[in-house]
Design an enzyme around this catalytic site. Structure first.
Site, PDB file in Angstrom:
ATOM      1  N   GLU A  63     -67.020  -8.725 -48.396  1.00 53.52           N
ATOM      2  CA  GLU A  63     -67.052  -9.013 -46.955  1.00 53.52           C
ATOM      3  C   GLU A  63     -67.757  -7.907 -46.189  1.00 53.52           C
ATOM      4  OE1 GLU A  63     -64.560 -10.873 -43.318  1.00 53.52           O
ATOM      5  OE2 GLU A  63     -63.754 -10.937 -45.343  1.00 53.52           O
ATOM      6  N   GLY A  82     -66.933 -13.411 -39.535  1.00 54.25           N
ATOM      7  CA  GLY A  82     -66.687 -14.216 -40.710  1.00 54.25           C
ATOM      8  C   GLY A  82     -65.964 -15.513 -40.415  1.00 54.25           C
ATOM      9  N   GLY A 108     -79.406 -18.745 -40.169  1.00 53.12           N
ATOM     10  CA  GLY A 108     -79.671 -19.716 -39.115  1.00 53.12           C
ATOM     11  C   GLY A 108     -79.329 -19.184 -37.742  1.00 53.12           C
TER      12      GLY A 108
END
Length: 139
Positions: A63, A82, A108
């Site tokens: 992470e 996240g 994106g």
């Protein structure tokens, strides 16, 4: 190059001060045009009770890499948080150092997806992880 912010190993490592990354001794170790790598020791700070690398420590490394990389790919008017992370733990490790490397799968406007591979010193795969990040606009 995918990075939209100034990025060096020194800058990346400075972000770890007073965080879980500092506590687990995670150190950013390599930076390329489309990847970031970091190392983490396998010792008493990252072990689970059976003396092996804790899966949660691997997820922290994954992470950390995916989140930081995502945030380096947006301009100053945006930030990433996240949404989802998964990890498959492939092989156990009792001591030494692991290296995680993240690369983008999708960058994106509203989401990003990053793949993270964690290997040992012999380049054996220990954990594979994928994190999905939401791209948010600053107000």
């Amino acid at each position: 190059m995918i990075w939209k912010k100034p990025v060096t190993l020194e800058i990346l490592n400075a972000t770890s001060k007073n965080t879980i990354m500092e506590h687990l001794n995670i150190v950013y170790s390599e930076l390329t045009e489309d990847s970031i790598s970091a190392t983490m020791p396998v010792d008493h700070t990252t072990h689970q009770p059976l003396g092996m690398l804790h899966g949660g420590a691997s997820v922290v490394l994954a992470e950390t890499l995916g989140s930081l990389a995502a945030n380096m790919c947006v301009d100053d008017n945006a930030y990433c948080v996240g949404l989802d992370i998964n990890a498959n733990h492939i092989r156990a490790k009792r001591r030494g150092v692991v290296t995680g490397t993240t690369k983008p799968i999708h960058i994106g406007v509203s989401t990003q997806v990053w793949q993270i591979e964690i290997v040992d010193e012999e380049q054996r795969l220990l954990c594979t992880s994928r994190i999905t990040m939401a791209v948010k606009q600053r107000k």
